[in-house]
Design a protein around this motif. Structure first.
Motif, PDB file in Angstrom:
ATOM      1  N   LEU A   1     -31.949 -12.204 -14.749  1.00  0.00           N
ATOM      2  CA  LEU A   1     -33.808 -12.423 -14.231  1.00  0.00           C
ATOM      3  C   LEU A   1     -34.150 -12.960 -14.870  1.00  0.00           C
ATOM      4  CD1 LEU A   1     -35.007  -8.914 -12.954  1.00  0.00           C
ATOM      5  CD2 LEU A   1     -34.357 -10.698 -12.102  1.00  0.00           C
ATOM      6  N   GLY A   2     -34.915 -14.698 -14.881  1.00  0.00           N
ATOM      7  CA  GLY A   2     -35.052 -15.900 -15.485  1.00  0.00           C
ATOM      8  C   GLY A   2     -34.466 -17.089 -15.693  1.00  0.00           C
ATOM      9  N   THR A   3     -33.002 -17.273 -14.907  1.00  0.00           N
ATOM     10  CA  THR A   3     -32.488 -17.445 -15.009  1.00  0.00           C
ATOM     11  C   THR A   3     -32.705 -18.498 -13.860  1.00  0.00           C
ATOM     12  OG1 THR A   3     -30.546 -16.797 -13.580  1.00  0.00           O
ATOM     13  CG2 THR A   3     -30.561 -16.480 -16.356  1.00  0.00           C
ATOM     14  N   GLU A   4     -32.246 -20.161 -14.142  1.00  0.00           N
ATOM     15  CA  GLU A   4     -32.315 -20.669 -12.747  1.00  0.00           C
ATOM     16  C   GLU A   4     -30.859 -20.679 -12.074  1.00  0.00           C
ATOM     17  OE1 GLU A   4     -31.293 -24.316 -13.794  1.00  0.00           O
ATOM     18  OE2 GLU A   4     -33.138 -25.410 -15.430  1.00  0.00           O
ATOM     19  N   ALA A   5     -30.222 -20.090 -12.116  1.00  0.00           N
ATOM     20  CA  ALA A   5     -29.476 -19.100 -11.002  1.00  0.00           C
ATOM     21  C   ALA A   5     -29.777 -18.643 -10.446  1.00  0.00           C
ATOM     22  CB  ALA A   5     -28.073 -19.192 -11.119  1.00  0.00           C
ATOM     23  N   ALA A   6     -30.534 -17.503 -11.166  1.00  0.00           N
ATOM     24  CA  ALA A   6     -31.159 -15.947 -10.720  1.00  0.00           C
ATOM     25  C   ALA A   6     -32.431 -16.680  -8.783  1.00  0.00           C
ATOM     26  CB  ALA A   6     -31.885 -15.727 -11.249  1.00  0.00           C
ATOM     27  N   GLN A   7     -33.402 -17.785  -9.845  1.00  0.00           N
ATOM     28  CA  GLN A   7     -34.369 -18.392  -8.343  1.00  0.00           C
ATOM     29  C   GLN A   7     -33.212 -19.295  -7.334  1.00  0.00           C
ATOM     30  OE1 GLN A   7     -35.276 -22.298  -9.358  1.00  0.00           O
ATOM     31  NE2 GLN A   7     -37.311 -21.743  -9.208  1.00  0.00           N
ATOM     32  N   ALA A   8     -32.056 -19.474  -7.894  1.00  0.00           N
ATOM     33  CA  ALA A   8     -31.515 -20.268  -6.384  1.00  0.00           C
ATOM     34  C   ALA A   8     -30.574 -18.940  -5.814  1.00  0.00           C
ATOM     35  CB  ALA A   8     -30.299 -21.107  -7.168  1.00  0.00           C
ATOM     36  N   ARG A   9     -30.152 -18.149  -6.151  1.00  0.00           N
ATOM     37  CA  ARG A   9     -30.239 -17.251  -5.413  1.00  0.00           C
ATOM     38  C   ARG A   9     -31.631 -16.438  -4.614  1.00  0.00           C
ATOM     39  NH1 ARG A   9     -24.533 -14.505  -5.298  1.00  0.00           N
ATOM     40  NH2 ARG A   9     -24.363 -16.848  -5.338  1.00  0.00           N
ATOM     41  N   THR A  10     -32.052 -15.904  -5.492  1.00  0.00           N
ATOM     42  CA  THR A  10     -33.290 -15.287  -4.548  1.00  0.00           C
ATOM     43  C   THR A  10     -33.226 -16.156  -3.945  1.00  0.00           C
ATOM     44  OG1 THR A  10     -34.008 -14.295  -6.572  1.00  0.00           O
ATOM     45  CG2 THR A  10     -35.783 -14.177  -5.413  1.00  0.00           C
ATOM     46  N   LEU A  11     -33.415 -16.802  -3.319  1.00  0.00           N
ATOM     47  CA  LEU A  11     -33.919 -17.997  -2.953  1.00  0.00           C
ATOM     48  C   LEU A  11     -33.201 -17.832  -1.790  1.00  0.00           C
ATOM     49  CD1 LEU A  11     -36.847 -19.936  -2.326  1.00  0.00           C
ATOM     50  CD2 LEU A  11     -35.272 -22.039  -3.192  1.00  0.00           C
ATOM     51  N   GLU A  12     -31.931 -18.114  -2.138  1.00  0.00           N
ATOM     52  CA  GLU A  12     -30.433 -18.114  -0.743  1.00  0.00           C
ATOM     53  C   GLU A  12     -30.823 -16.763  -0.388  1.00  0.00           C
ATOM     54  OE1 GLU A  12     -25.836 -18.017  -0.808  1.00  0.00           O
ATOM     55  OE2 GLU A  12     -26.542 -18.139  -3.036  1.00  0.00           O
ATOM     56  N   ASN A  13     -31.019 -15.766  -0.781  1.00  0.00           N
ATOM     57  CA  ASN A  13     -30.839 -14.589   0.533  1.00  0.00           C
ATOM     58  C   ASN A  13     -32.169 -14.310   0.942  1.00  0.00           C
ATOM     59  OD1 ASN A  13     -28.456 -13.736  -1.379  1.00  0.00           O
ATOM     60  ND2 ASN A  13     -29.691 -12.134  -2.937  1.00  0.00           N
ATOM     61  N   ALA A  14     -33.454 -14.816   0.800  1.00  0.00           N
ATOM     62  CA  ALA A  14     -34.489 -14.838   1.395  1.00  0.00           C
ATOM     63  C   ALA A  14     -34.519 -15.862   2.495  1.00  0.00           C
ATOM     64  CB  ALA A  14     -35.830 -15.474   0.733  1.00  0.00           C
ATOM     65  N   PHE A  15     -33.901 -16.520   2.406  1.00  0.00           N
ATOM     66  CA  PHE A  15     -33.781 -17.723   3.742  1.00  0.00           C
ATOM     67  C   PHE A  15     -32.735 -16.752   4.195  1.00  0.00           C
ATOM     68  CE2 PHE A  15     -35.124 -21.822   1.151  1.00  0.00           C
ATOM     69  CZ  PHE A  15     -36.368 -22.161   2.114  1.00  0.00           C
ATOM     70  N   THR A  16     -31.448 -16.553   3.946  1.00  0.00           N
ATOM     71  CA  THR A  16     -31.096 -15.488   4.604  1.00  0.00           C
ATOM     72  C   THR A  16     -31.224 -14.754   5.253  1.00  0.00           C
ATOM     73  OG1 THR A  16     -28.860 -16.004   3.489  1.00  0.00           O
ATOM     74  CG2 THR A  16     -28.096 -14.056   4.648  1.00  0.00           C
ATOM     75  N   ASP A  17     -32.081 -13.840   4.939  1.00  0.00           N
ATOM     76  CA  ASP A  17     -33.012 -12.861   5.331  1.00  0.00           C
ATOM     77  C   ASP A  17     -33.947 -13.156   6.738  1.00  0.00           C
ATOM     78  OD1 ASP A  17     -31.373 -11.239   3.727  1.00  0.00           O
ATOM     79  OD2 ASP A  17     -33.503 -10.973   2.293  1.00  0.00           O
ATOM     80  N   LEU A  18     -34.888 -14.372   6.578  1.00  0.00           N
ATOM     81  CA  LEU A  18     -35.685 -14.972   7.554  1.00  0.00           C
ATOM     82  C   LEU A  18     -35.127 -15.248   8.563  1.00  0.00           C
ATOM     83  CD1 LEU A  18     -37.737 -16.489   4.987  1.00  0.00           C
ATOM     84  CD2 LEU A  18     -38.837 -14.928   6.265  1.00  0.00           C
ATOM     85  N   LEU A  19     -33.742 -16.022   8.729  1.00  0.00           N
ATOM     86  CA  LEU A  19     -32.682 -16.133   9.505  1.00  0.00           C
ATOM     87  C   LEU A  19     -32.334 -14.974  10.506  1.00  0.00           C
ATOM     88  CD1 LEU A  19     -30.786 -19.196   8.424  1.00  0.00           C
ATOM     89  CD2 LEU A  19     -32.356 -19.041   9.978  1.00  0.00           C
ATOM     90  N   GLY A  20     -32.362 -14.061   9.769  1.00  0.00           N
ATOM     91  CA  GLY A  20     -32.024 -13.279  10.499  1.00  0.00           C
ATOM     92  C   GLY A  20     -33.327 -11.938  10.938  1.00  0.00           C
ATOM     93  N   LEU A  21     -34.232 -12.615  11.251  1.00  0.00           N
ATOM     94  CA  LEU A  21     -35.159 -12.090  11.794  1.00  0.00           C
ATOM     95  C   LEU A  21     -35.320 -12.231  12.964  1.00  0.00           C
ATOM     96  CD1 LEU A  21     -38.211 -12.274   9.266  1.00  0.00           C
ATOM     97  CD2 LEU A  21     -37.205 -10.126  10.021  1.00  0.00           C
ATOM     98  N   SER A  22     -35.344 -10.998  14.392  1.00  0.00           N
ATOM     99  CA  SER A  22     -35.342 -11.685  15.095  1.00  0.00           C
ATOM    100  C   SER A  22     -36.831 -12.227  15.712  1.00  0.00           C
ATOM    101  CB  SER A  22     -35.603 -10.300  16.740  1.00  0.00           C
ATOM    102  OG  SER A  22     -36.714  -9.318  16.177  1.00  0.00           O
TER     103      SER A  22
END
Length: 593
Positions: free
Chosen positions: A257-278
């Motif tokens: 937590l707190g790394t730039e890679a963690a920030q990027a991966r969190t954002l990737e997961n968030a966008f992926t989840d949003l794309l999966g919403l009906s």
């Protein structure tokens, strides 16, 4: 305007020169729709000088996100040219919407319209209880009317935020939103919509007074937050902010937590989840385009208080990996990213400055106690044989002004650590903004600045508590009358009975490592325990005083303790009456947010 047009031409030329396709692609239907509604370019401007959104952000192999989901939170620079340059840079990254403060420069409104970037403009109304909102209806209506008139010619400016993180769980806030929404619909251009940012996904009671509601999903699960809202409300909902922060210099991969890679991966997961919403959200904004400017006065700086930075652009506008992720989804260029996972077992864990201060104080107190023989002989008497302690104070046995002063210094620092821990815990949510909602913006900014410097804040609060101890010493001598206490005697009576601050300090250090919402609930509890310590200490101090000086119990207990106690109770009652709205808002944040 000519300077801005020239700037836009240079930026556009640079972007086009970086791309060398054999032929210019035909504009998409999406960009054509944007261009058809945007104001036309000045006759003097060449075609290359036009702010062409399609050229600035070419499509990738995947469908780009819906424009309403390609948003970012942005603080517009004061300089119009810098603001336009930001808009061009954001459009090149694929941004189609920005949530920002009210834009007064028409050149910026014009540039956003040409670029096809929707402006979601927030009124400067934030963190207010319901009745405070209603009291500011006229002021907010004037600001909104001016913004509506200014924005009418520009197609990008059709969304207006009426309040941020205020007490929308209180139905008494509805008239404020109803009045402003009616004004926006009557006076605004066609398609004008209103919204507010809510902290109450379940208990919101004002949702039907606006066109849509935005929720703050920072450091959380945006999809889960949307579902919580939709189980209770039918008003369209979006995400006012999403993403997680970076601690500058934090090493490690995305598992840390707190790394730039963690920030990027969190954002990737968030966008992926949003794309999966009906049913996708009505809007989604990544928090934020760049780190907060240290010189910029803002109410909402709770992330910066804890040393966290959320910007897609870091110091010196250096892009972070999260920008590649966001841009990849926004433009359709890329949807899968690879980041170093790092090793959780070997990650570097750095304690917060406040934690170091607290445990350093505990260690220092232990060393001081070991090297203070008179203090060491007095402690067993205080906790084991109270009669011997009183006799020692009365006759001056084993009393050292130096050693007792050292204990008093440790006590003031412990109280300073407790106060700092509580304030920083409240600052991790909207609670501190709510508690200081009646303050001026400059006053809140000064407090925010102090919260970002825990060592300085501990010192300030320690000085305040030292002044309180000095007042107790004076009061002790007032009660004794003609028989004055020696400094070591008075200091011993005032300090030893307040030993409870030391274990409370250790407990308060936990506030920085637990869930922010739980910390918001526990922080007032810690303050309440501190107040209880002072009440009990005041009684014990006066009881010891009458035994040491043979002062009449009526004077020592009834006057020495009773009078300050009654004054304190009266002050708390007065504070409760005058600040009942802020206290109610804090309670709602603790129990409903």
């Amino acid at each position: 305007m000519s300077r801005l047009t020239a700037l836009a031409a240079l930026l556009l030329a640079a972007s086009l020169s970086a791309q060398t396709p054999p032929a210019r692609p035909a504009p998409s239907a999406d960009s054509a729709a944007v261009d058809s509604t945007a104001p036309s370019a000045p006759a003097s401007a060449s075609p290359r000088a036009r702010l062409d959104s399609a050229a600035l952000a070419p499509r990738g192999p995947f469908p780009p996100l819906d424009p309403s989901l390609a948003g970012v939170v942005w603080n517009a620079p004061a300089d119009a040219e810098a603001a336009v340059a930001d808009l061009v840079a954001m459009r090149r990254a694929g941004v189609r919407a920005v949530r920002t403060e009210l834009i007064e420069e028409t050149a910026v409104l014009d540039a956003a319209s040409r670029l096809g970037i929707a402006l979601w403009q927030d009124l400067p109304i934030e963190g207010l209880p319901a009745l405070f909102l209603r009291a500011r209806t006229d002021e907010a209506a004037q600001l909104l009317a001016e913004a509506l008139d200014r924005s009418r010619p520009y197609s990008a400016a059709r969304h207006f935020g009426l309040a941020q993180s205020s007490d929308t769980s209180d139905p008494r806030a509805r008239p404020y939103f109803e009045a402003l929404t009616e004004l926006a619909h009557d006076r605004g251009a066609e398609g004008t919509q209103t919204y507010y940012v809510s902290r109450f996904p379940v208990d919101d009671r004002s949702a039907r007074t606006v066109d849509l509601v935005l929720l703050d999903a920072r450091d959380g699960d945006p999809v889960a937050l949307l579902r919580r809202w939709r189980t209770e409300h039918d008003t369209p909902v979006g995400l006012a902010s999403m993403g997680t922060g970076v601690r500058p210099g934090q090493p490690g991969g995305w598992r840390t937590l707190g790394t730039e890679a963690a920030q990027a991966r969190t954002l990737e997961n968030a966008f992926t989840d949003l794309l999966g919403l009906s049913e996708p959200p009505a809007a989604a904004f990544v928090y934020r385009w760049r780190d907060t400017d240290a010189d910029r006065v803002e109410r909402d700086q709770r992330a910066e208080v804890t040393g966290t930075r959320f910007g897609l652009l870091g110091p010196g506008d250096e892009p972070r990996p999260a920008l590649d992720v966001a841009s990849g989804f926004w433009t359709g260029r890329q949807r899968v990213f690879a980041f170093d996972a790092g090793s959780e077992a070997r990650q570097e864990r750095r304690a917060s400055p406040l934690l170091l201060i607290g445990w350093g104080l505990v260690l220092g107190l232990g060393v001081f106690y070991a090297g203070a023989p008179r203090l060491g002989s007095l402690a067993p008497r205080y906790f084991g044989r109270r009669d011997l302690y009183r006799e020692a104070v009365q006759r001056g046995f084993d009393l050292s002004a130096f050693e007792t002063s050292g204990l008093a210094l440790a006590l003031t620092l412990a109280a300073g650590v407790v106060g700092t821990s509580v304030l920083r815990a409240l600052a991790r949510t909207d609670a501190l903004v709510a508690a200081t909602s009646s303050w001026t913006l400059d006053g809140q900014a000064r407090l925010t600045s102090l919260l970002g410097q825990p060592l300085l804040l501990v010192g300030v609060l320690a000085l305040a508590y030292a002044a309180w101890l000095l007042l107790n010493l004076i009061w002790l001598n007032v009660i004794t009358g003609r028989r004055r206490l020696r400094p070591a005697q008075a200091l011993s009576l005032a300090v030893w009975c307040r030993w409870g601050w030391f274990p409370l300090m250790i407990l308060s250090l936990l506030l920085g490592s637990i869930d922010p919402q739980l910390a918001t609930v526990l922080a007032p509890t810690v303050l309440g325990v501190g107040l209880l310590i002072e009440v009990v200490a005041g009684y014990k101090m006066m009881w010891d005083l009458q035994a040491v000086t043979h002062a009449p119990p009526a004077r020592a207990i009834l006057l020495g303790f009773g009078l300050p106690f009654l004054l304190a109770v009266a002050g708390l009652v007065a504070l409760g009456i005058t600040s009942r709205d802020e206290i109610g808002f804090l309670w709602h944040l603790a129990t409903r947010a």
